[in-house]
Enzyme design. Sequence first.
Site, short mmCIF file in Angstrom:
data_model
loop_
_atom_site.label_atom_id
_atom_site.label_comp_id
_atom_site.label_asym_id
_atom_site.label_seq_id
_atom_site.Cartn_x
_atom_site.Cartn_y
_atom_site.Cartn_z
N ASP A 5 0.82 -1.21 0.00
CA ASP A 5 0.00 0.00 0.00
C ASP A 5 0.86 1.27 0.00
O ASP A 5 0.44 2.31 -0.49
CB ASP A 5 -0.93 0.01 1.22
CG ASP A 5 -2.04 -1.04 1.11
OD1 ASP A 5 -2.34 -1.46 -0.02
OD2 ASP A 5 -2.58 -1.43 2.15
N CYS A 6 2.06 1.16 0.58
CA CYS A 6 2.96 2.33 0.60
C CYS A 6 3.72 2.48 -0.71
O CYS A 6 4.01 3.61 -1.13
CB CYS A 6 3.97 2.18 1.74
SG CYS A 6 3.24 2.18 3.39
N TYR A 7 4.06 1.36 -1.32
CA TYR A 7 4.90 1.37 -2.51
C TYR A 7 4.22 0.53 -3.59
O TYR A 7 4.28 -0.71 -3.58
CB TYR A 7 6.28 0.80 -2.20
CG TYR A 7 7.02 1.58 -1.11
CD1 TYR A 7 7.69 2.75 -1.43
CD2 TYR A 7 7.01 1.15 0.21
CE1 TYR A 7 8.35 3.47 -0.45
CE2 TYR A 7 7.67 1.86 1.20
CZ TYR A 7 8.34 3.02 0.86
OH TYR A 7 8.99 3.74 1.84
#
Length: 399
Positions: free
Chosen positions: A138-140
């Site tokens: 979800d971050c990357y």
Amino acid sequence: MRTIAEINEKIRRRQAVVWTVEELKARVQTIGVGQAAKEVDVVTTGTFEPMESSGAILNLGHTDPPINIRQCWLDGVPAYSGFGAVDLYLGATQMSDFGGMADGGDGGELRDRGGGHVIADLVAGKTVHLRAIGQVSDCYSRASFETTITRNTINQFYLFNPRNLYQNFIVGVNGGDRLLHTYLGPLQPHLGNAVYSNPGAISPLLNDPDLELIGIGTRIFLGGGVGYVAWEGTQHFPLQKRLPNRTPIGPAATLALIGDAKQMQARWVRGCFFKSYGPSLMLGVGIPLPVLHEEVVARCAVQDHELAAPIMDFSIPRRVRPTFGLVSYAQLKSGRITIEGKSVRVAPLASIYLSRQVALELKQWITSGKFTLTEAVAPISMERSFLAQEQWGTRISLE
């Protein structure tokens, strides 16, 4: 006699007297240790030799969308990516991984290249191809990325070398019946040649044998830029047996070094390759020695005939190899040594000429006022033993 603060004040006023270590040795022969100590403020040492336990840390900056790199190749050479989304560590001895090449070719043109060559190319301002595979989260959200980089298009680019500047080393020979390809280069069978790597009496750590002047935080010449001593080096073994002049008779102290590679010069950072062994990095390193008292000059006055290294037989594939005894650096630099009655030709891995040039360039930096000395923030341990590994995890000490 002096403090580092007093010497630095003279450097700032461009009044400091600076000699290369070779100049000091010559002056001591004519005016003696005491008079030389009164005249000189700083002695510069240098070496230019392969230092395979070297590498570079790079921060690429974030992409859009961001990528969390988990595999990466720089010109086909794998870089370690396990400690930050876009942080990399590129080891000098990392071999080309042909599967990581963007063009899908067989990699023939990269066969004799490795991490040391990529580091040298970046230092020289050349363009390097990058291919990365990311871990999607979800971050990357980005899964892959491909681009070209130079030292000016990335954030941090600095050398962090776990082991440089061996305080003495070995002389390699081959008593067997076949050619051996080693980290000292090719060794001919039947004692056909001998190779040594340390430049001897001009080498930095042999002129400060007990590391009284060199410590954590010491400012140095590293690859043509400014660097620092970061820690003791890996395989640091100061308890090596020593001669009465305190110089070791084999591999002893080592240093971990750090420095901004963006400020380095291509002349002093060069990739190299040892046939059938692998890549490495030729690196210029110079250390200034402040003349705080007369004993500093006495230590720096050591000559090649007063330094010795062990002759090791690489034909025996063991951790502890048999030796043919000790040989002086004066004998090594003569080009021939005698082993069991046989005259054997000798060659150095270190460039003696460029080692001298490192010491000379560092001298020029100091006399021009652009380079001052630092006080060490902590000493390097001189009590470190050396541990080896056994098959079942049993450790033994080689003290």
